[in-house]
Design a protein around this motif. Structure first.
Motif: not given
Length: 171
Positions: A116, A154, A158, A161, A167
């Motif tokens: 990330s 990670s 995510l 993100e 991301f």
């Protein structure tokens, strides 16, 4: 080579008895039989790197290299050279050719720890390597082909993100 990797993987220090841990190790063992890109998520210190090593050791790539890189620790100024390498003279200070992490991991596995933290431009280039198996090393005129299994990890959310735009959803 697969059996040698399986024997080595059994000796890894993976300790756990809970039903949840057995499910996790079962998923890793199942994923090892495929060539799929794998994402390991969880809090820091939960054993993501050990699971990545086990996945590599149980896979058909066990005889190949296992290369890891902490994406959060690579300065943006040298990011491309670190991952893809460079030719002598391609950038300031490049006094010799340098293989990047993808070349070093050819025919093996590459662990992208804290994926990330990868910059947006790096995410686009990573996606190309995953999809096409090739990249352009700094200073080269032709693309370099590699056969690398990517395992990413990670401790971030995510999905959040992706929603924030930091991301890539397709990655």
């Amino acid at each position: 080579s697969y059996l040698r990797g399986a024997v080595a993987a059994r000796s890894e220090a993976l300790i756990g008895e809970s039903a949840a841990w057995r499910r996790v190790t079962g998923m890793v063992e199942a994923a090892a039989a495929s060539e799929a890109v794998v994402l390991l998520t969880g809090e820091s210190g939960t054993g993501k790197e050990l699971l990545a090593r086990r996945l590599h050791a149980l896979s058909s790539r066990a005889a190949g290299p296992f290369v890891k890189v902490n994406c959060a620790a690579v300065p943006l100024a040298i990011w491309e050279g670190e991952f893809f390498g460079h030719r002598k003279g391609a950038v300031a200070g490049a006094t010799s050719d340098r293989e990047g992490r993808f070349q070093l991991a050819d025919r093996g596995s590459l662990l992208l720890d804290e994926v990330s933290a990868m910059p947006a431009a790096g995410q686009a280039k990573l996606l190309r390597v995953i999809q096409d198996g090739e990249f352009e090393r700094l200073g080269d005129e032709q693309p370099t082909r590699v056969d690398v299994r990517v395992v990413a990890s990670s401790n971030s959310d995510l999905e959040a993100e992706v929603q924030q735009g930091s991301f890539r959803a397709d990655l």
